[in-house]
Design an enzyme around this catalytic site. Structure first.
Site, mmCIF file in Angstrom:
data_model
loop_
_atom_site.group_PDB
_atom_site.id
_atom_site.type_symbol
_atom_site.label_atom_id
_atom_site.label_comp_id
_atom_site.label_asym_id
_atom_site.label_seq_id
_atom_site.Cartn_x
_atom_site.Cartn_y
_atom_site.Cartn_z
ATOM 1 N N ASP A 69 -3.528 -0.851 7.249
ATOM 2 C CA ASP A 69 -4.733 -1.490 6.705
ATOM 3 C C ASP A 69 -4.593 -1.606 5.186
ATOM 4 O OD1 ASP A 69 -5.165 1.124 5.748
ATOM 5 O OD2 ASP A 69 -6.380 1.621 7.496
ATOM 6 N N ASP A 71 -6.408 -1.239 1.368
ATOM 7 C CA ASP A 71 -7.511 -0.678 0.596
ATOM 8 C C ASP A 71 -7.499 -1.318 -0.789
ATOM 9 O OD1 ASP A 71 -8.210 1.388 2.578
ATOM 10 O OD2 ASP A 71 -6.223 2.174 2.079
ATOM 11 N N ASP A 155 -4.353 11.723 -3.539
ATOM 12 C CA ASP A 155 -3.651 12.913 -3.048
ATOM 13 C C ASP A 155 -2.174 12.960 -3.460
ATOM 14 O OD1 ASP A 155 -3.156 10.784 -1.314
ATOM 15 O OD2 ASP A 155 -3.466 11.921 0.524
HETATM 16 P P1 ATP Z 1 -2.672 5.142 6.242
HETATM 17 O O1 ATP Z 1 -3.905 4.268 6.143
HETATM 18 O O2 ATP Z 1 -1.406 4.420 6.430
HETATM 19 O O3 ATP Z 1 -2.846 6.307 7.161
HETATM 20 P P2 ATP Z 1 -3.331 5.672 3.489
HETATM 21 O O4 ATP Z 1 -2.503 6.295 2.397
HETATM 22 O O5 ATP Z 1 -3.797 4.277 3.253
HETATM 23 O O6 ATP Z 1 -2.486 5.817 4.812
HETATM 24 P P3 ATP Z 1 -6.092 6.324 3.814
HETATM 25 O O7 ATP Z 1 -6.662 7.472 4.572
HETATM 26 O O8 ATP Z 1 -6.351 4.939 4.280
HETATM 27 O O9 ATP Z 1 -4.542 6.622 3.727
HETATM 28 O O10 ATP Z 1 -6.568 6.494 2.309
HETATM 29 C C1 ATP Z 1 -6.376 5.501 1.320
HETATM 30 C C2 ATP Z 1 -5.987 6.136 0.006
HETATM 31 O O11 ATP Z 1 -7.040 6.979 -0.463
HETATM 32 C C3 ATP Z 1 -4.757 7.048 0.067
HETATM 33 O O12 ATP Z 1 -3.574 6.331 -0.089
HETATM 34 C C4 ATP Z 1 -5.003 8.002 -1.078
HETATM 35 O O13 ATP Z 1 -4.630 7.419 -2.302
HETATM 36 C C5 ATP Z 1 -6.508 8.152 -1.071
HETATM 37 N N1 ATP Z 1 -6.947 9.322 -0.275
HETATM 38 C C6 ATP Z 1 -7.267 9.347 1.031
HETATM 39 N N2 ATP Z 1 -7.638 10.559 1.437
HETATM 40 C C7 ATP Z 1 -7.586 11.348 0.349
HETATM 41 C C8 ATP Z 1 -7.868 12.722 0.094
HETATM 42 N N3 ATP Z 1 -8.279 13.505 1.075
HETATM 43 N N4 ATP Z 1 -7.692 13.177 -1.171
HETATM 44 C C9 ATP Z 1 -7.284 12.373 -2.161
HETATM 45 N N5 ATP Z 1 -6.998 11.081 -1.987
HETATM 46 C C10 ATP Z 1 -7.139 10.559 -0.760
HETATM 47 MG MG MG Z 2 -5.105 3.140 4.524
#
Ligand code: ATP
Ligand code: MG
Length: 451
Positions: A69, A71, A155
Site C-alpha cells: 500500500d 502512505d 521506527d
Molecule cells: P507494510 O505496509 O509493507 O507492512 P510499512 O512500513 O508501510 O510496511 P505501515 O504499518 O504501513 O508499515 O506503516 C507506515 C509507516 O509508518 C512505516 O513505514 C513507518 O515509517 C511508520 N510506522 C508504522 N508503525 C510505526 C510504529 N509503531 N512506530 C514508528 N513508526 C511507525
Molecule cells: Mg504501509
C-alpha cells in the site's frame, strides 16, 4: 562508528539537511508509484503543503518488491487534508490519520509528527497531545512537527525515506538508503526508549527482518529479549492484528524462528512456547510444520485462515489439558471441549482472537475426535461438514509432524478421491475395524484421537 555517532546527533537537530538523491539512480520514477498516491501528493502540493510518498512503499520499490500500500506524509493537518478530498475521513485517536479514497485504492495520509519525548525533552504545553504511561509507552501521539522530526519518530531507518514525485527525489534523514544497501534493520534513535514507547516496534523489527531477509543491527537487537514482556501493555486487539501480520506474511517460518531466538514468542503465545521449549511433546514439530505449510499455501495463492494457524499453535496445549482431564475420568469429548475453552481463554487476554476464528478453531479440534470414526454413514456426513477441509488438513499436519494416526490422512485422501461405491466399501471396512478395535470409553492413558 564515529560517522554513525555524528549522524545520530546531526539528525537530531532541526537544521540538519537530508541526503537528497535522484530516484532515477535507483530505477524509481512516478510510473513505479500508485497513481492515486501521486494524485494525493500533487493535490496537497498545489494547495501549498509539503507532501511525500513515504514508508513501506518507497522501501519496497527500492528492493524491487511490489508495495502492499502507499502512505503519504504531509505538513497539512488532518482537518486540512480532509478539506481537500471529497472522499476522505479522519480516523484514530492515539494517532490521527486521514484515509483518502480516490478510485480503488485507499491512501493513508499522515501529518508530520514530532516525537520529542524519546529525545528526553518533554514539552509541557504539548502534554495533552502526547501522553506516556508509567512504562514509557506513548498513549497519545498527535504532536505535529517538521519533516525532519517526522523522520525521527518513524521506527526503522529503512521505513523513513520520503519520495517526492514532482522532482523525482528521495529524501533520506536517517541513512536509510545506506541501510537498505547493506541490508540492515536499524531502529531510529535509542532502541531501548523506542521499544518502551511502543512495544509493537519489537514485532515490526522481527517482521521486516523476515520479510526483507535483512540482519538486525546489534544495538537494535540487544534490548529486544529484555523488553519483550512489555508487549503485555499493548491492547489485545492490536496485538492480534500484529500476530496475523507476522504469521500470515508468507515468511512465517523465518518469523517464528526469529521470534523464538529473540525470546519474543513467549510473550505472544506462551502456551505454545512453553511446550516447544520443554521438548516433551511434538509441539515444536507441529507448530514449525504449520508455519511451513502456511508459507507454501501463500506462495501458491491458496487460502489461509488465522483459525488454522491459531488452532495449530494452541493444539499441543489443548491436547495436554485434554489428556489430563481424561486421566481424571472425563470423556474425550468433554475433556477436549473443556481444554479448548481453557486454552482459548488464556490466549485471548494476550491476542484478542475474534469469535469468527475461535469458533472454527474449536470445530477443527472437535473434528480431530470425529475423523477417526468413519463407519456407516459417518464418513459421508463428515465430508459435508463446513470445516471438514481444514480438519483434514490438520490431520495431515499432525502426521507430517510425526504423529502416528494409523494412516488416517491417507484414508481420507483416498476416500475423497473415490466414487460412491468405493466410498461405501471404505466406510463399511472402517466400520468393522473401528467396531472391533474401539477402546473402552474411560480407559486410562488413551489418546484423544483414539476414542
Ligand atoms: P507494510 O505496509 O509493507 O507492512 P510499512 O512500513 O508501510 O510496511 P505501515 O504499518 O504501513 O508499515 O506503516 C507506515 C509507516 O509508518 C512505516 O513505514 C513507518 O515509517 C511508520 N510506522 C508504522 N508503525 C510505526 C510504529 N509503531 N512506530 C514508528 N513508526 C511507525
Ligand atoms: Mg504501509
Amino acid at each position: 562508528m564515529l560517522k554513525r555517532i555524528v549522524n545520530f546527533f546531526d539528525t537530531k537537530t532541526l537544521t540538519s539537511k537530508p541526503l537528497v538523491v535522484d530516484a532515477n539512480t535507483y530505477g524509481i520514477n512516478p510510473a513505479s508509484m500508485s497513481k492515486d498516491a501521486i494524485k494525493v501528493v500533487r493535490t496537497l502540493q498545489k494547495a501549498g503543503y509539503e507532501a511525500y510518498i513515504v514508508g513501506g512503499s518507497v522501501r519496497d520499490l527500492l528492493l524491487g518488491i511490489h508495495p502492499k500500500d502507499f502512505d503519504v506524509a504531509t505538513d497539512a493537518q488532518p482537518a486540512e487534508v480532509k478539506s481537500l478530498f471529497r472522499r476522505s475521513r479522519i480516523i484514530g485517536r492515539r494517532f490521527q490519520i486521514v484515509h483518502v479514497q480516490l478510485s480503488r485504492e485507499l491512501i493513508e495520509v499522515t501529518t508530520f509528527r514530532s516525537n520529542e519525548q524519546s529525545n528526553g525533552t518533554t514539552v509541557a504545553s504539548r502534554s495533552t497531545q502526547m501522553q506516556q504511561n508509567e512504562s514509557g509507552m506513548l498513549t497519545r501521539d498527535n504532536v505535529f512537527g517538521s519533516i525532519n522530526e517526522d523522520a525521527q519518530r518513524r521506527d526503522l531507518t529503512v521505513n523513513a525515506l520520503y519520495y517526492n514525485p514532482t522532482d523525482n527525489t528521495i529524501h533520506d534523514f536517517t541513512n536509510g538508503l545506506e541501510d537498505i544497501q547493506n541490508r540492515i534493520i536499524r531502529m531510529i534513535g535509542v532502541p531501548d526508549a523506542r521499544y518502551r514507547e511502543d512495544p509493537v516496534r519489537i514485532l515490526r523489527v522481527i517482521r521486516f527482518t523476515a520479510k526483507l531477509g535483512f540482519k538486525i543491527e546489534p544495538s537494535t537487537a540487544k534490548p529486544i529479549a529484555k523488553l519483550a514482556n512489555n508487549l503485555s501493555h499493548v491492547s489485545p486487539p492490536r496485538l492480534f492484528d500484529e500476530t496475523l501480520k507476522l504469521f500470515m506474511s508468507g515468511k512465517g517460518s523465518v518469523t517464528l524462528s526469529l521470534l523464538r531466538n529473540y525470546s519474543v514468542f513467549g510473550a505472544l503465545i506462551p502456551q505454545a512456547d512453553r511446550l516447544m521449549n520443554n521438548g516433551k511433546s511434538n509441539a515444536k514439530q507441529l507448530i514449525e510444520q504449520a508455519f511451513i505449510n502456511t508459507d507454501l499455501r501463500i506462495s501458491s495463492n491458496q487460502r489461509v485462515t488465522p483459525a488454522f494457524i491459531y488452532a495449530a499453535l494452541l493444539w499441543p496445549e489443548v491436547e495436554r489439558l485434554s489428556n489430563q482431564l481424561q486421566e481424571k475420568g472425563n470423556s474425550a469429548t468433554y475433556a477436549l471441549s473443556k481444554a479448548a475453552s481453557e486454552a482459548i481463554s488464556r490466549q485471548i487476554v494476550i491476542t484478542a482472537i475474534p469469535k469468527r476464528f475461535t469458533i472454527p478453531m474449536r470445530e477443527i479440534w472437535d473434528l480431530q475426535l470425529q475423523l477417526p470414526r468413519r463407519g456407516g454413514q459417518r464418513a459421508k456426513r463428515l465430508l459435508e461438514h463446513s470445516r471438514f477441509r481444514a480438519a483434514y488438513d490438520f490431520i495431515l499436519l499432525r502426521e507430517q509432524a510425526g504423529e502416528d494416526l494409523n494412516g488416517m490422512g491417507e484414508w481420507w485422501t483416498q476416500y475423497q478421491e473415490s466414487d460412491e461405491e468405493q466410498k461405501q466399501a471404505m466406510s463399511d471396512a472402517a466400520g468393522k475395524i473401528s467396531g472391533k478395535k474401539r477402546p473402552r470409553r474411560n480407559s486410562r492413558k488413551k489418546k484423544v484421537i483414539e476414542d
